[in-house]
Design an enzyme around this catalytic site. Sequence first.
Site, PDB file in Angstrom:
ATOM      1  N   ARG A 156      66.834 -24.374 -39.096  1.00  8.96           N
ATOM      2  CA  ARG A 156      66.829 -24.356 -37.551  1.00  8.96           C
ATOM      3  C   ARG A 156      66.144 -25.517 -36.996  1.00  8.96           C
ATOM      4  NH1 ARG A 156      65.122 -18.113 -37.139  1.00  8.96           N
ATOM      5  NH2 ARG A 156      67.225 -17.153 -37.122  1.00  8.96           N
ATOM      6  N   ARG A 213      63.238 -16.877 -45.107  1.00 13.29           N
ATOM      7  CA  ARG A 213      62.970 -16.938 -43.824  1.00 13.29           C
ATOM      8  C   ARG A 213      62.200 -18.328 -43.507  1.00 13.29           C
ATOM      9  NH1 ARG A 213      64.218 -13.384 -39.579  1.00 13.29           N
ATOM     10  NH2 ARG A 213      61.875 -13.727 -38.449  1.00 13.29           N
ATOM     11  N   PHE A 240      67.854  -9.962 -23.813  1.00 14.85           N
ATOM     12  CA  PHE A 240      68.709 -11.108 -23.981  1.00 14.85           C
ATOM     13  C   PHE A 240      69.800 -10.294 -24.948  1.00 14.85           C
ATOM     14  CE2 PHE A 240      64.859 -11.194 -27.261  1.00 14.85           C
ATOM     15  CZ  PHE A 240      65.519 -10.877 -28.273  1.00 14.85           C
ATOM     16  N   GLU A 282      70.742  -4.275 -44.346  1.00 15.16           N
ATOM     17  CA  GLU A 282      71.870  -5.247 -43.862  1.00 15.16           C
ATOM     18  C   GLU A 282      72.929  -5.715 -44.931  1.00 15.16           C
ATOM     19  OE1 GLU A 282      69.333  -8.664 -42.621  1.00 15.16           O
ATOM     20  OE2 GLU A 282      68.500  -7.667 -41.119  1.00 15.16           O
ATOM     21  N   THR A 305      62.113 -18.591 -35.379  1.00 18.56           N
ATOM     22  CA  THR A 305      63.292 -17.938 -34.459  1.00 18.56           C
ATOM     23  C   THR A 305      63.670 -18.997 -33.286  1.00 18.56           C
ATOM     24  OG1 THR A 305      62.627 -15.783 -34.911  1.00 18.56           O
ATOM     25  CG2 THR A 305      64.086 -16.103 -32.853  1.00 18.56           C
ATOM     26  N   ASN A 311      70.846 -20.402 -32.482  1.00 16.00           N
ATOM     27  CA  ASN A 311      70.084 -20.776 -33.708  1.00 16.00           C
ATOM     28  C   ASN A 311      70.647 -20.865 -34.877  1.00 16.00           C
ATOM     29  OD1 ASN A 311      69.907 -18.036 -33.783  1.00 16.00           O
ATOM     30  ND2 ASN A 311      67.621 -17.941 -33.845  1.00 16.00           N
TER      31      ASN A 311
HETATM   32  P1  IDP Z   1      65.178 -13.703 -36.098  1.00 17.35           P
HETATM   33  O1  IDP Z   1      66.656 -14.080 -35.913  1.00 17.35           O
HETATM   34  O2  IDP Z   1      64.438 -15.076 -36.286  1.00 17.35           O
HETATM   35  O3  IDP Z   1      64.937 -12.512 -36.775  1.00 17.35           O
HETATM   36  P2  IDP Z   1      64.876 -11.819 -33.894  1.00 17.35           P
HETATM   37  O4  IDP Z   1      63.688 -11.560 -32.973  1.00 17.35           O
HETATM   38  O5  IDP Z   1      65.200 -10.752 -34.963  1.00 17.35           O
HETATM   39  O6  IDP Z   1      64.885 -13.364 -34.585  1.00 17.35           O
HETATM   40  O7  IDP Z   1      66.131 -12.041 -32.908  1.00 17.35           O
HETATM   41  C1  IDP Z   1      67.439 -12.010 -33.389  1.00 17.35           C
HETATM   42  C2  IDP Z   1      68.190 -13.235 -32.590  1.00 17.35           C
HETATM   43  O8  IDP Z   1      68.062 -12.885 -31.123  1.00 17.35           O
HETATM   44  C3  IDP Z   1      67.449 -14.442 -32.734  1.00 17.35           C
HETATM   45  O9  IDP Z   1      67.957 -15.204 -33.963  1.00 17.35           O
HETATM   46  C4  IDP Z   1      68.205 -15.288 -31.739  1.00 17.35           C
HETATM   47  O10 IDP Z   1      69.492 -15.834 -31.886  1.00 17.35           O
HETATM   48  C5  IDP Z   1      68.177 -14.443 -30.535  1.00 17.35           C
HETATM   49  N1  IDP Z   1      67.293 -14.322 -29.688  1.00 17.35           N
HETATM   50  C6  IDP Z   1      65.908 -13.928 -29.928  1.00 17.35           C
HETATM   51  N2  IDP Z   1      65.020 -14.117 -29.006  1.00 17.35           N
HETATM   52  C7  IDP Z   1      65.568 -14.543 -27.893  1.00 17.35           C
HETATM   53  C8  IDP Z   1      65.413 -14.955 -26.574  1.00 17.35           C
HETATM   54  O11 IDP Z   1      64.241 -14.969 -26.047  1.00 17.35           O
HETATM   55  N3  IDP Z   1      66.425 -15.433 -25.928  1.00 17.35           N
HETATM   56  C9  IDP Z   1      67.775 -15.686 -26.340  1.00 17.35           C
HETATM   57  N4  IDP Z   1      68.087 -15.176 -27.589  1.00 17.35           N
HETATM   58  C10 IDP Z   1      66.987 -14.782 -28.489  1.00 17.35           C
HETATM   59 MG    MG Z   2      65.501 -10.667 -36.851  1.00 19.10          MG
END
Ligand code: IDP
Ligand code: MG
Length: 150
Positions: free
Chosen positions: A102, A85, A57, A126, A91, A112
């Site tokens: 969310r 968090r 993705f 960051e 997520t 999200n």
């Molecule tokens: P987080 O934002 O909760 O830390 P991460 O795994 O770091 O989650 O992923 C970063 C961002 O990537 C997520 O907030 C979301 O916008 C996007 N994302 C994560 N998993 C997917 C997926 O399976 N499909 C599409 N977008 C995703």
């Molecule tokens: Mg993340």
Amino acid sequence: MERTYIMVKPDGVQRGLVGEIVKRFEQKGFKLAALRLMTPTEEHLKQHYKDLAEKPFFPGLIKYMTSGPVVGMVWVGKGAVTTGRKMLGATNPADSAPGTIRGDFCIEVGMNICHGSDTVENAEAEIALWFPEGVATYEKSEDAWLYEKR
Ligand code: IDP
Ligand code: MG
């Protein structure tokens, strides 16, 4: 004191949720150290999400994140990373509890509305990436009514 990087993503900005997200962190008692509307480059976002570069993705994520301005901020306080968090929720909004950002305001994982650092180490990286000029440090009188004296 712990610091975390919180970002309202392009959909959150478009949907007028900046104030709501700021409000929640403010009301919790965290201290605002930086806040800016930005239109980051693709390179900047690839750096921010470098740990996800191999994910299927990833291209879609970069496209989404460059679809409009974002609002980056730094919040300071005891447990700001972990609590931040929790305030964001899972997520995937489908798994986010009602009452979380969310959980209350979005539907799909690919839209999200917000980002929050997942570890103290990542938060510091960051903050350095998004606010290389540094962030504010100041005393907030409210802290006397938030933190127990040791
Ligand atoms: P987080 O934002 O909760 O830390 P991460 O795994 O770091 O989650 O992923 C970063 C961002 O990537 C997520 O907030 C979301 O916008 C996007 N994302 C994560 N998993 C997917 C997926 O399976 N499909 C599409 N977008 C995703
Ligand atoms: Mg993340």
